[in-house]
Design a protein around this motif. Structure first.
Motif, PDB file in Angstrom:
ATOM      1  N   UNK A 112      13.844 -61.264 -40.745  1.00  0.00           N
ATOM      2  CA  UNK A 112      13.548 -62.575 -40.176  1.00  0.00           C
ATOM      3  C   UNK A 112      14.753 -63.367 -39.721  1.00  0.00           C
ATOM      4  N   UNK A 113      15.968 -62.888 -40.038  1.00  0.00           N
ATOM      5  CA  UNK A 113      17.168 -63.573 -39.554  1.00  0.00           C
ATOM      6  C   UNK A 113      17.644 -62.989 -38.231  1.00  0.00           C
ATOM      7  N   UNK A 114      17.015 -61.913 -37.803  1.00  0.00           N
ATOM      8  CA  UNK A 114      17.334 -61.332 -36.509  1.00  0.00           C
ATOM      9  C   UNK A 114      16.696 -62.134 -35.393  1.00  0.00           C
ATOM     10  N   UNK A 115      17.021 -61.780 -34.145  1.00  0.00           N
ATOM     11  CA  UNK A 115      16.548 -62.570 -33.002  1.00  0.00           C
ATOM     12  C   UNK A 115      15.034 -62.523 -32.861  1.00  0.00           C
ATOM     13  N   UNK A 116      14.445 -61.321 -32.817  1.00  0.00           N
ATOM     14  CA  UNK A 116      13.000 -61.221 -32.622  1.00  0.00           C
ATOM     15  C   UNK A 116      12.251 -61.632 -33.886  1.00  0.00           C
ATOM     16  N   UNK A 117      12.721 -61.180 -35.038  1.00  0.00           N
ATOM     17  CA  UNK A 117      12.090 -61.588 -36.296  1.00  0.00           C
ATOM     18  C   UNK A 117      12.154 -63.087 -36.473  1.00  0.00           C
ATOM     19  N   UNK A 134      13.550 -62.192 -45.101  1.00  0.00           N
ATOM     20  CA  UNK A 134      14.355 -61.265 -45.887  1.00  0.00           C
ATOM     21  C   UNK A 134      15.355 -60.602 -44.960  1.00  0.00           C
ATOM     22  N   UNK A 135      16.629 -60.706 -45.300  1.00  0.00           N
ATOM     23  CA  UNK A 135      17.670 -60.093 -44.486  1.00  0.00           C
ATOM     24  C   UNK A 135      18.297 -58.908 -45.180  1.00  0.00           C
ATOM     25  N   UNK A 136      19.299 -58.352 -44.548  1.00  0.00           N
ATOM     26  CA  UNK A 136      19.996 -57.196 -45.110  1.00  0.00           C
ATOM     27  C   UNK A 136      20.646 -57.579 -46.445  1.00  0.00           C
ATOM     28  N   UNK A 137      20.445 -56.748 -47.435  1.00  0.00           N
ATOM     29  CA  UNK A 137      21.006 -56.998 -48.754  1.00  0.00           C
ATOM     30  C   UNK A 137      20.159 -57.882 -49.642  1.00  0.00           C
ATOM     31  N   UNK A 138      18.980 -58.260 -49.175  1.00  0.00           N
ATOM     32  CA  UNK A 138      18.098 -59.134 -49.964  1.00  0.00           C
ATOM     33  C   UNK A 138      16.839 -58.414 -50.432  1.00  0.00           C
ATOM     34  N   UNK A 139      16.896 -57.078 -50.449  1.00  0.00           N
ATOM     35  CA  UNK A 139      15.718 -56.300 -50.833  1.00  0.00           C
ATOM     36  C   UNK A 139      15.260 -56.596 -52.254  1.00  0.00           C
TER      37      UNK A 139
END
Length: 386
Positions: A112-117, A134-139
């Motif tokens: 969700x921190x990406x452009x499309x998400x 949820x971004x990378x490293x937040x699994x």
């Protein structure tokens, strides 16, 4: 204005006419402002009724009626249609205010921190949903935020989509699991394996830069329990998106032509221009609108994410065989031309024209409108740059 008021001096008459045009333009601005206010009110009423932002039938009837009225008073129907379409596009942006109808939904956007998400996360927030990104490293947060989720939307790079889906925790039985990846078969299989509840594959055929989802195409590939994920599709329709339903396999086959073939051809065209050290400004200056537009379409590729395009091309190695056939066709035609075989070229041209059939004329007419707009924009940029 009476004849007596018309000056004899042509220069004065020209100035007088220009002032009258300025007054008319000002009146047009006031009318456009009034229309804008009405469009905003229409949007408010639509939201209260739960109606979609974009209703194709209404737009078709409106434009047809205005074209007919324009022709009746001696105006160009094409001119009026061009103006109306631009005004209507602005209206859709005006109407896209907060449409609160998902207050009871909890939505998790993985990526969700990406452009499309991020685009979808923002839309869901505007609709009143409780959104967790949820971004990378937040699994490690997934289990907690997914415990009460009504929708988990996966929006991550193609290369890691399946791996991310496989790491998702057990989702509530009613929760929708969906993705927005540009390939569908493998992610859909991964989602069906990971989650026993409703599953749907989505492919937004637009980038994150869009100002509104009105008229934007989203491909829908059914996974499991369509009635349970219908509320998500209804929301997309409510935002004005146009949905096209097909199988994951048919989608991926079509994308071989729509995305892979075009992206790779465009990449090679750009690479060849670079290797030949072509003067881009000179090419622009000497180009007609159609070639200028084609050059723009090549150039815009290299203003975007290289990893994304590499992933799209590499996701389906089976498309390489099709691209080899394309290369063979190119080589065959080039060989004909090198031998001066004009008749062979003309014969092949006629054969391909038969294949396109009525689409050729439609594409010609549609492209003429695009080219007129592109030509106007180019002239304005030239004047502004002086």
């Amino acid at each position: 204005m009476s004849d007596a008021a018309v000056p004899n001096d042509p220069q004065q008459r020209l100035q007088q006419l220009r002032e009258a045009i300025d007054e008319t333009d000002n009146a047009l601005l006031q009318l456009l402002q009034r229309r804008r206010q009405l469009a905003a009110e229409v949007g408010t009423v639509k939201r209260s009724l739960g109606q979609p932002l974009y209703v194709p039938e209404r737009e078709v009837k409106l434009i047809a009626a205005r074209r007919s009225e324009a022709e009746a008073i001696g105006l160009s129907p094409d001119l009026i249609e061009d103006v109306l379409r631009r005004v209507i596009r602005e209206s859709y942006q005006q109407q896209q205010a907060a449409d609160v109808h998902l207050e009871d939904k909890t939505i998790v956007v993985v990526g969700g921190y990406g452009a499309l998400g991020g685009l979808f996360a923002e839309r869901f927030r505007e609709a009143g949903a409780h959104v967790h990104c949820i971004g990378e490293g937040e699994q490690d947060q997934l289990a907690a935020v997914c415990a009460n989720a009504d929708l988990v939307l996966v929006s991550v790079p193609i290369a890691v989509t399946e791996a991310v889906i496989e790491t998702l925790p057990q989702l509530p039985e009613h929760c929708i699991l969906a993705d927005v990846t540009s390939i569908k078969a493998k992610p859909l299989q991964a989602m069906l394996k990971q989650h026993q509840g409703p599953v749907v594959g989505l492919h937004p055929m637009f980038g994150p830069q869009v100002a509104t989802l009105a008229k934007q195409l989203i491909v829908v590939t059914e996974g499991r329990d369509a009635p349970a994920y219908q509320w998500l599709l209804n929301t997309l329709i409510r935002w004005g998106a146009q949905l096209y339903q097909t199988s994951a396999e048919r989608h991926d086959e079509a994308m071989g032509f729509i995305q892979v073939m075009r992206h790779l051809s465009t990449f090679v065209y750009g690479a060849h221009l670079a290797s030949e050290k072509a003067d881009l400004q000179e090419l622009l200056d000497l180009s007609s609108p159609i070639y200028r537009l084609e050059l723009m379409m090549v150039g815009r590729l290299f203003a975007q994410n290289a990893d994304l395009y590499a992933d799209i091309i590499l996701a389906h190695p089976e498309n390489f065989a099709m691209m080899r056939r394309y290369l063979e066709s190119f080589t065959q035609v080039l060989g004909q031309l090198e031998q001066g075989d004009k008749s062979g070229f003309v014969e092949k041209f006629a054969e391909i024209s038969d294949y396109f059939g009525e689409f050729s004329q439609k594409f010609l007419e549609d492209s003429q409108r695009l080219l007129a707009s592109a030509g106007d924009a180019h002239q304005l940029s030239q004047v502004a740059g002086r």
